[in-house]
Design an enzyme around this catalytic site. Sequence first.
Site, PDB file in Angstrom:
ATOM      1  N   HIS A  95      -4.698   1.587   7.465  1.00  0.00           N
ATOM      2  CA  HIS A  95      -3.306   2.236   7.649  1.00  0.00           C
ATOM      3  C   HIS A  95      -2.975   3.287   6.630  1.00  0.00           C
ATOM      4  CE1 HIS A  95       1.428   1.488   8.038  1.00  0.00           C
ATOM      5  NE2 HIS A  95       1.136   2.114   6.804  1.00  0.00           N
ATOM      6  N   GLU A  96      -3.499   2.837   5.339  1.00  0.00           N
ATOM      7  CA  GLU A  96      -3.155   4.140   4.374  1.00  0.00           C
ATOM      8  C   GLU A  96      -4.139   5.055   4.403  1.00  0.00           C
ATOM      9  OE1 GLU A  96      -0.590   3.595   2.647  1.00  0.00           O
ATOM     10  OE2 GLU A  96      -0.479   1.446   3.008  1.00  0.00           O
ATOM     11  N   GLY A 116       0.829  -1.090   0.010  1.00  0.00           N
ATOM     12  CA  GLY A 116       0.050   0.063   0.074  1.00  0.00           C
ATOM     13  C   GLY A 116       0.837   1.198   0.091  1.00  0.00           C
ATOM     14  N   GLN A 124       3.177  10.083   1.277  1.00  0.00           N
ATOM     15  CA  GLN A 124       4.187   9.326   1.465  1.00  0.00           C
ATOM     16  C   GLN A 124       5.300   9.556   0.248  1.00  0.00           C
ATOM     17  OE1 GLN A 124       2.301   5.347   2.166  1.00  0.00           O
ATOM     18  NE2 GLN A 124       4.437   5.051   3.264  1.00  0.00           N
ATOM     19  N   HIS A 165      -2.642   7.571   6.669  1.00  0.00           N
ATOM     20  CA  HIS A 165      -1.724   8.315   6.231  1.00  0.00           C
ATOM     21  C   HIS A 165      -2.400   9.717   5.605  1.00  0.00           C
ATOM     22  CE1 HIS A 165       2.224   6.157   6.196  1.00  0.00           C
ATOM     23  NE2 HIS A 165       1.974   5.375   5.684  1.00  0.00           N
ATOM     24  N   CYS A 214       5.610  -0.301   7.269  1.00  0.00           N
ATOM     25  CA  CYS A 214       5.543   0.958   6.361  1.00  0.00           C
ATOM     26  C   CYS A 214       6.832   1.345   5.823  1.00  0.00           C
ATOM     27  CB  CYS A 214       4.904   2.214   7.582  1.00  0.00           C
ATOM     28  SG  CYS A 214       4.577   3.762   6.537  1.00  0.00           S
ATOM     29  N   LEU A 215       6.331   1.697   4.366  1.00  0.00           N
ATOM     30  CA  LEU A 215       7.667   1.984   3.714  1.00  0.00           C
ATOM     31  C   LEU A 215       8.387   3.461   4.058  1.00  0.00           C
ATOM     32  CD1 LEU A 215       6.008   1.595   0.023  1.00  0.00           C
ATOM     33  CD2 LEU A 215       7.663  -0.119   1.616  1.00  0.00           C
TER      34      LEU A 215
END
Length: 171
Positions: free
Chosen positions: A136-137, A46, A51, A140, A94-95
């Site tokens: 989660h996304e 995701g 991000q 963000h 998470c990236l």
Amino acid sequence: MALLPILEVPDPRLRQKAAPVQGIDSEVTALLEDMLETMYAAPGIGLAAPQVGIGRRIVVLDVSPKEEERRPLRLINPEVVETGGEAVEAEEGCLSLPNQYAPVKRPERVRVRYLDEHGQEREIDADGLLARCLQHEIDHLDGVLFTDHLSRLKREMLLKKLDKQRRQRAS
Ligand code: NI
């Protein structure tokens, strides 16, 4: 298509609330494709526009198992309209916090309303990994990171590990 640089903690742009998309034009559709390419290359399941430094409410994800064909989801202005089930705990990463993982408690099921890449309003009922990834996304988009759901102690430990990893890479 292009790979976009992924911002990492503590970049302040990860903490800003993203603005709704007003119209779906070629810029938005190109961004969706670039975000998908960036996510697959990372690799990740995701990615949210903040991000990659873009403060708009756009998310891409794909939770299909690696050995299966790709099933990308493109979500514009997604919002959680309902949650259900019990709060369940599972490990997240998470990236924007590379190689750091911790268990996070979230509702088991969600209903998410969004616009697809054609501007069509859609709803998705999700559980399991997809429900978790959606939450989660969408977090963000409001400047929230998974570490915000941890206790202060666990959060500090994780951020210390991230620091240590960066120092090791630099030396
Ligand atoms: Ni993330």
